[in-house]
Design a protein around this motif. Sequence first.
Motif, short mmCIF file in Angstrom:
data_model
loop_
_atom_site.label_atom_id
_atom_site.label_comp_id
_atom_site.label_asym_id
_atom_site.label_seq_id
_atom_site.Cartn_x
_atom_site.Cartn_y
_atom_site.Cartn_z
N LYS A 422 0.84 -1.20 0.00
CA LYS A 422 0.00 0.00 0.00
C LYS A 422 0.88 1.24 0.00
CE LYS A 422 -4.01 -1.56 2.77
NZ LYS A 422 -4.71 -1.31 4.05
N TYR A 423 0.36 2.32 -0.57
CA TYR A 423 1.09 3.59 -0.53
C TYR A 423 0.87 4.33 0.79
CZ TYR A 423 1.66 2.93 -5.57
OH TYR A 423 1.98 2.44 -6.80
N ASN A 424 -0.27 4.09 1.42
CA ASN A 424 -0.61 4.79 2.65
C ASN A 424 -0.68 3.77 3.79
OD1 ASN A 424 -1.31 6.75 4.46
ND2 ASN A 424 -3.40 7.04 3.71
N ALA A 425 0.40 3.04 3.99
CA ALA A 425 0.46 2.01 5.03
C ALA A 425 1.31 2.51 6.19
CB ALA A 425 1.05 0.72 4.46
N GLU A 426 1.42 1.68 7.23
CA GLU A 426 2.27 2.04 8.35
C GLU A 426 3.72 2.13 7.86
OE1 GLU A 426 1.70 -2.39 8.15
OE2 GLU A 426 0.39 -0.61 8.11
N LEU A 427 4.53 2.95 8.55
CA LEU A 427 5.87 3.28 8.08
C LEU A 427 6.75 2.04 7.90
CD1 LEU A 427 7.77 5.58 7.30
CD2 LEU A 427 8.45 5.74 9.71
N ASP A 428 6.66 1.08 8.81
CA ASP A 428 7.48 -0.12 8.71
C ASP A 428 7.21 -0.87 7.41
OD1 ASP A 428 8.68 0.44 11.09
OD2 ASP A 428 7.59 -1.05 12.27
N SER A 429 5.94 -0.96 7.05
CA SER A 429 5.58 -1.67 5.81
C SER A 429 6.08 -0.91 4.59
CB SER A 429 4.06 -1.85 5.73
OG SER A 429 3.61 -2.81 6.66
N VAL A 430 5.90 0.40 4.59
CA VAL A 430 6.37 1.21 3.46
C VAL A 430 7.87 1.04 3.28
CG1 VAL A 430 6.68 3.57 2.63
CG2 VAL A 430 4.50 2.88 3.63
N ASN A 431 8.61 1.11 4.37
CA ASN A 431 10.07 1.00 4.29
C ASN A 431 10.50 -0.39 3.84
OD1 ASN A 431 10.34 3.63 5.12
ND2 ASN A 431 10.70 3.13 7.27
N TYR A 432 9.81 -1.42 4.31
CA TYR A 432 10.16 -2.79 3.94
C TYR A 432 9.92 -3.03 2.45
CZ TYR A 432 9.53 -7.82 3.30
OH TYR A 432 9.59 -9.11 2.82
N PHE A 433 8.71 -2.76 1.98
CA PHE A 433 8.37 -3.09 0.59
C PHE A 433 9.12 -2.21 -0.41
CE2 PHE A 433 4.63 -5.01 2.67
CZ PHE A 433 4.64 -6.25 2.05
N ASN A 434 9.36 -0.96 -0.06
CA ASN A 434 10.04 -0.05 -0.99
C ASN A 434 11.56 -0.08 -0.89
OD1 ASN A 434 7.69 1.00 -2.16
ND2 ASN A 434 7.43 2.47 -0.49
N GLY A 435 12.05 -0.67 0.18
CA GLY A 435 13.48 -0.59 0.44
C GLY A 435 14.26 -1.83 0.06
N VAL A 436 15.54 -1.80 0.38
CA VAL A 436 16.43 -2.91 0.10
C VAL A 436 15.93 -4.20 0.73
CG1 VAL A 436 18.74 -3.80 0.61
CG2 VAL A 436 18.48 -1.49 -0.26
N GLU A 437 15.36 -4.10 1.93
CA GLU A 437 14.93 -5.30 2.65
C GLU A 437 13.88 -6.10 1.89
OE1 GLU A 437 14.62 -6.09 6.68
OE2 GLU A 437 15.09 -4.06 7.30
N GLY A 438 13.14 -5.46 0.98
CA GLY A 438 12.13 -6.17 0.22
C GLY A 438 12.61 -6.68 -1.12
#
Length: 586
Positions: A422-438
């Motif tokens: 989601k684009y408007n999700a909790e910060l942890d989810s945004v960072n995970y899916f959009n970041g290196v960790e994902g």
Amino acid sequence: MQPKVSKHTTLENWRNNLPPFFFYGKNIPNLPKETPKHLADTYEEIQKGIYTFFNKTKIKLGTEYNWLVNPSTEFRYKINKHWSEIEDLSKEAGDIKYVWEKARFSFLFDVIRYDYHFDDDQSEFVFKEIEDFIEKNPINQGPNYKCSQEISLRVMNWTFALYYYKDSTNLTEAVFQRIMHYIYWQIHHVYQNIHFSLITVRNNHAITETLMLYLSAKLFPFFPNVDKWSKQGKKWFEKEIAYQIYEDGTFLQFSMNYHRVAVQLLTWAIQLAKINNDKFDKLVYERAQRSLDFLDASMDPLTGKLPNYGSNDGALFFKLTSDDYRIYRSQLDDLRAVLNGYTYYNSKSPLWYGIQPKQKTQPKLAEIQTFEKSGYYIIQDGDSKTFIRCGAYKNRPFQSDNLHIDIWANGINYLRDTGSYKYNAELDSVNYFNGVEGHNTVSVSKADQMQKGGRFIWYYWVDKANAELKKEDNNYVFEGTINAFKHLGDNIRHTRKVTKSQGKNTWKVTDTIQNKGNKKIYQYWHIHPGHLEDIEITTLDEEGEKIQPLLEEKWFSGYYGVKEKAIRLTFASEKNVFNTTIRIRQ
């Protein structure tokens, strides 16, 4: 204050002088009638007020839905507020896309397809839905006028329905006039606010809105001002295609799904221009063809799916088949038929666009293909596909995913991108899916390659990258380097070398991190959980010592708003090199 109602034409005159369109009425030439159960089931759900959101999630809105309530939060927007006062990002309201989804009217394609294939007549339902929206959404008021792209799509979808049901007795003069009034003022809204998309956004929104303006004079020549809007819209549309689709056919949003959005818009644009005896600048046709070349190269030939790469909001604008949302074949065939008069996948959907395409055998995919403008490197070895990303940014980045690798074999996406969620999700989810960790790449100190800012913003862009893909003897060899992690230190470089053995599902991956100091490095592998036993990943450090991985339960999102549990292998080291061997058991 609502705009004054003006009559620009009559229903009779419109019926007798229909502007050129894909079809005229309920007869779609040569489209075979089929009665698939899943289409009937979808129609029955809609009749019960159950709608498919983002082409996946079923949500019960009920038959008396008011178009203003976010079903994910139950927040109700105020209709007495001017659209400019509506917040599109609010913790209390939740993701506004949940309000826009039904108001886009994409569900009409399921209803119309059901109507056609089952020899039914759903015109009463369709026009009641449109009139209900009109009654409950005054022009320029509330959340459904916040986004000009949503408005543009709504007008296109209403137009599709008007042409299909043009002869219906449920399309009365009064209904026609109300719809025309709202269509005019919605296009007016798009024109008056177009510079936000052209200057601030410059992505698929701008393509959609400029296309709507171009089509205004083609579809509604009796409206005032449309000659001006259409002329400007055409110029802007051509400019956006030239800017957003690069010379090699890749797309500035670094997203497979948003590239498909552009493909669908190009299909409408080119076909409607053609049947109106108009033409775009030749560059539009060139970029359209090169888009097909790139997406065909990226597609898994066994499933018709592409890597779950880049931002993905569940958009599939004009759904003319019952294929799963992740399958791209029919949308690519639609544009191929418009451009070239043939299809590769024997899709029937081009018939809805008034095209009788020939069937042509797809040429064998090249073993190696490189798309340097965006930085995509693709190996097709029999039924296995290796997709690698390595590129610098000249336009706004969306995810921190450089040197990500996707591995497919025999139609299975063994190592995959975790998606967007989601684009408007909790910060942890945004960072995970959009970041290196994902992604299947390497992190320094668990940090991203670029520093995350607010919402869609990244700082310290990766602005230096170089890569090469070649075949050496019986191996395919990729090597790429990025300068990244600028927020952690100077001149940190990540080099990834991938060697794929020809004819074997074996990959050797060497990751080297330079100038990291004493920071720890992390290598991530996102494995399809249904095939954990079929893949073996072994990683050694630079001294040949085996590194024990951490098997973690993480998340995967193949569809917007949906996340499911998944598996990630994480290797950590204080040293500078990971030497990894990946084997898929056949």
